[in-house]
Design a protein around this motif. Structure first.
Motif, PDB file in Angstrom:
ATOM      1  N   ASN A   1      65.937  19.193 108.682  1.00 40.01           N
ATOM      2  CA  ASN A   1      66.430  19.326 109.820  1.00 40.01           C
ATOM      3  C   ASN A   1      66.176  20.636 110.343  1.00 40.01           C
ATOM      4  N   PRO A   2      65.200  20.344 111.635  1.00 40.19           N
ATOM      5  CA  PRO A   2      64.691  21.575 112.337  1.00 40.19           C
ATOM      6  C   PRO A   2      65.403  22.646 112.726  1.00 40.19           C
ATOM      7  N   ASP A   3      66.674  22.485 113.004  1.00 37.50           N
ATOM      8  CA  ASP A   3      67.692  23.498 113.691  1.00 37.50           C
ATOM      9  C   ASP A   3      68.316  24.217 112.367  1.00 37.50           C
ATOM     10  N   ARG A   4      67.620  23.928 111.005  1.00 34.91           N
ATOM     11  CA  ARG A   4      68.183  24.817 109.931  1.00 34.91           C
ATOM     12  C   ARG A   4      67.301  25.287 109.097  1.00 34.91           C
ATOM     13  N   ILE A   5      66.729  26.608 109.290  1.00 32.24           N
ATOM     14  CA  ILE A   5      65.641  27.284 108.697  1.00 32.24           C
ATOM     15  C   ILE A   5      66.535  28.591 108.336  1.00 32.24           C
ATOM     16  N   GLU A   6      66.016  29.332 107.141  1.00 34.43           N
ATOM     17  CA  GLU A   6      66.501  30.360 106.621  1.00 34.43           C
ATOM     18  C   GLU A   6      65.877  31.604 106.768  1.00 34.43           C
ATOM     19  N   VAL A   7      66.546  32.750 106.995  1.00 35.35           N
ATOM     20  CA  VAL A   7      65.729  33.940 107.164  1.00 35.35           C
ATOM     21  C   VAL A   7      64.968  34.224 105.840  1.00 35.35           C
ATOM     22  N   GLY A   8      63.801  34.413 106.055  1.00 32.21           N
ATOM     23  CA  GLY A   8      62.872  34.819 104.778  1.00 32.21           C
ATOM     24  C   GLY A   8      62.111  33.691 104.082  1.00 32.21           C
ATOM     25  N   GLN A   9      62.626  32.521 104.689  1.00 30.23           N
ATOM     26  CA  GLN A   9      61.919  31.196 104.530  1.00 30.23           C
ATOM     27  C   GLN A   9      60.335  31.246 104.929  1.00 30.23           C
ATOM     28  N   VAL A  10      59.409  30.921 104.119  1.00 27.40           N
ATOM     29  CA  VAL A  10      57.972  30.923 104.572  1.00 27.40           C
ATOM     30  C   VAL A  10      57.526  29.511 104.875  1.00 27.40           C
ATOM     31  N   LEU A  11      57.070  29.685 106.228  1.00 22.39           N
ATOM     32  CA  LEU A  11      56.757  28.320 106.844  1.00 22.39           C
ATOM     33  C   LEU A  11      55.004  27.996 106.999  1.00 22.39           C
ATOM     34  N   ARG A  12      54.486  26.847 106.810  1.00 24.87           N
ATOM     35  CA  ARG A  12      53.080  26.880 107.014  1.00 24.87           C
ATOM     36  C   ARG A  12      53.090  26.704 108.868  1.00 24.87           C
ATOM     37  N   VAL A  13      52.189  27.366 109.218  1.00 19.71           N
ATOM     38  CA  VAL A  13      51.868  27.313 110.736  1.00 19.71           C
ATOM     39  C   VAL A  13      50.590  27.103 111.432  1.00 19.71           C
ATOM     40  N   VAL A  14      49.819  26.382 110.391  1.00 21.97           N
ATOM     41  CA  VAL A  14      48.726  25.864 110.734  1.00 21.97           C
ATOM     42  C   VAL A  14      48.302  24.592 110.049  1.00 21.97           C
ATOM     43  N   PRO A  15      47.434  23.519 110.499  1.00 21.96           N
ATOM     44  CA  PRO A  15      47.481  22.538 109.831  1.00 21.96           C
ATOM     45  C   PRO A  15      46.896  22.482 108.380  1.00 21.96           C
ATOM     46  N   PRO A  16      47.718  21.684 107.411  1.00 17.49           N
ATOM     47  CA  PRO A  16      47.189  21.654 105.965  1.00 17.49           C
ATOM     48  C   PRO A  16      45.952  21.308 105.785  1.00 17.49           C
ATOM     49  N   VAL A  17      45.323  20.572 106.497  1.00 17.15           N
ATOM     50  CA  VAL A  17      44.009  20.154 106.405  1.00 17.15           C
ATOM     51  C   VAL A  17      42.934  20.964 107.278  1.00 17.15           C
ATOM     52  N   ALA A  18      43.136  21.959 108.137  1.00 18.86           N
ATOM     53  CA  ALA A  18      42.301  22.621 109.051  1.00 18.86           C
ATOM     54  C   ALA A  18      41.049  23.325 108.075  1.00 18.86           C
ATOM     55  N   GLY A  19      40.023  23.028 108.709  1.00 20.45           N
ATOM     56  CA  GLY A  19      38.506  23.253 108.035  1.00 20.45           C
ATOM     57  C   GLY A  19      38.279  22.610 106.846  1.00 20.45           C
ATOM     58  N   ALA A  20      39.185  21.738 106.314  1.00 23.30           N
ATOM     59  CA  ALA A  20      38.764  21.156 104.904  1.00 23.30           C
ATOM     60  C   ALA A  20      37.782  20.230 105.119  1.00 23.30           C
ATOM     61  N   PRO A  21      36.450  20.370 104.519  1.00 24.97           N
ATOM     62  CA  PRO A  21      35.243  19.301 104.562  1.00 24.97           C
ATOM     63  C   PRO A  21      35.620  17.924 104.425  1.00 24.97           C
ATOM     64  N   LEU A  22      34.779  17.026 105.183  1.00 20.97           N
ATOM     65  CA  LEU A  22      34.833  15.470 104.885  1.00 20.97           C
ATOM     66  C   LEU A  22      34.215  15.016 103.612  1.00 20.97           C
ATOM     67  N   VAL A  23      34.599  14.720 102.828  1.00 21.26           N
ATOM     68  CA  VAL A  23      34.338  14.096 101.565  1.00 21.26           C
ATOM     69  C   VAL A  23      34.057  12.603 101.483  1.00 21.26           C
ATOM     70  N   PRO A  24      32.717  12.053 101.697  1.00 25.68           N
ATOM     71  CA  PRO A  24      32.792  10.540 101.601  1.00 25.68           C
ATOM     72  C   PRO A  24      33.204  10.105 100.166  1.00 25.68           C
ATOM     73  N   PRO A  25      33.850   8.911 100.197  1.00 30.50           N
ATOM     74  CA  PRO A  25      34.394   8.256  98.837  1.00 30.50           C
ATOM     75  C   PRO A  25      32.816   7.669  98.015  1.00 30.50           C
ATOM     76  N   PRO A  26      33.023   7.728  96.826  1.00 26.60           N
ATOM     77  CA  PRO A  26      32.075   7.465  95.981  1.00 26.60           C
ATOM     78  C   PRO A  26      31.653   5.956  96.075  1.00 26.60           C
ATOM     79  N   ALA A  27      30.502   5.447  96.049  1.00 28.45           N
ATOM     80  CA  ALA A  27      30.099   4.153  95.998  1.00 28.45           C
ATOM     81  C   ALA A  27      30.771   3.268  94.560  1.00 28.45           C
ATOM     82  N   VAL A  28      31.143   2.164  94.638  1.00 32.18           N
ATOM     83  CA  VAL A  28      31.913   1.487  93.755  1.00 32.18           C
ATOM     84  C   VAL A  28      30.619   0.781  92.642  1.00 32.18           C
TER      85      VAL A  28
END
Length: 293
Positions: free
Chosen positions: A105-132
């Protein structure tokens, strides 16, 4: 009579002492502090311990996200905060904040609660999948080209003819004025986070640059009917006090498109309050808008 006079003197001295004590308490208290919102994006966010915020709920259970306290890209919720306000201050869609933090519920957050405010994958390198193994399948190419090793004595490969096009500045969005009325209030970092433009009820409010609607509603106190556009990963614009909103969230808009009608919602007169936010921080729009004739 002498006893009565002595009693009056003692009473007077006691009252005077009480006044001194009360005056000392009043002077030590001083004026009520002005709230200075801690930065919500990056490592500078104030911790609950430093700001007096709780770290547990009423039952003693740790607040959501408290393990991320103090980490870059996280923010501890303060009194009066809402998800929409935090999204505006961080330059993101409130729906992204909800998704990144799995909020029911976006209308219910608690004082002191810690929120992520940047994208979770920001800056993560692209890793290609291994060949089968045994299939001869080739993994898809990454977006980063691989430079072949240089062999001693070999002629280096020729570079493509011509120079690559120069990247345009992130500030150069071809900004235009969002309304044609007279400027009645300029930018003031302490008092006015944008520009106030006069007009008549129903005057057109235009998108100042190409973008996407990340908020359209009246959920931010002090802004009335508000539209927020996201133009890129750096810039947002806000258009407040409208009488009618003509676009919806997630809708793409073009520069100069009519997105609202000017009004006086949550304001003392008909006007458009216009903000440009760079990485969530309000900046003076006159630095970006073209000069008026």
């Amino acid at each position: 009579m002498q006893g009565s006079g002595r009693w009056h003197r003692l009473a007077w001295m006691g009252a005077a002492a009480a006044c001194v004590v009360l005056a000392g308490c009043a002077s030590s208290r001083g004026p009520a502090p002005v709230e200075d919102r801690a930065p919500v994006n990056g490592a500078g966010a104030a911790s609950p311990a430093a700001s007096g915020l709780p770290t547990t709920d009423a039952s003693g259970k740790p607040l959501p996200g408290i393990e991320n306290l103090g980490k870059p890209g996280y923010y501890a919720v303060r009194p009066g905060d809402t998800v929409r306000r935090i999204a505006l201050d961080t330059g993101h869609s409130w729906r992204d904040i909800v998704r990144w933090n799995n909020l029911d519920n976006p209308d219910r957050i608690e004082v002191g609660q810690v929120l992520r405010v940047v994208p979770p994958v920001a800056g993560a390198p692209l890793v290609p999948p291994p060949a089968v193994a045994g299939t001869g399948a080739i993994p898809p190419a990454t977006t980063t080209p691989v430079t072949p090793p240089v062999v001693a004595g070999a002629t280096p490969p020729a570079k493509p003819a011509g120079n690559p096009p120069a990247a345009s500045g992130e500030d150069d969005l071809g900004w235009i004025w969002p309304a044609q009325g007279a400027l009645i209030a300029g930018f003031d970092d302490a008092k006015n986070k944008g520009l106030d433009i006069a007009g008549r009820a129903g005057d057109p409010v235009l998108a100042a640059a190409d973008g996407k609607v990340v908020y359209a509603g009246a959920g931010l106190r002090g802004y009335g009917n508000l539209i927020i556009l996201k133009h890129n990963n750096t810039f947002l614009t806000a258009y407040a006090h409208n009488q009618a909103l003509l676009v919806k969230e997630d809708q793409s808009v073009q520069k100069g498109q009519k997105i609202a009608e000017m009004g006086s919602s949550d304001a003392d007169r008909v006007k458009l309050h216009f903000e440009i936010r760079r990485q969530g921080k309000p900046v003076d729009p006159s630095r970006y808008l073209p000069a008026r004739p």
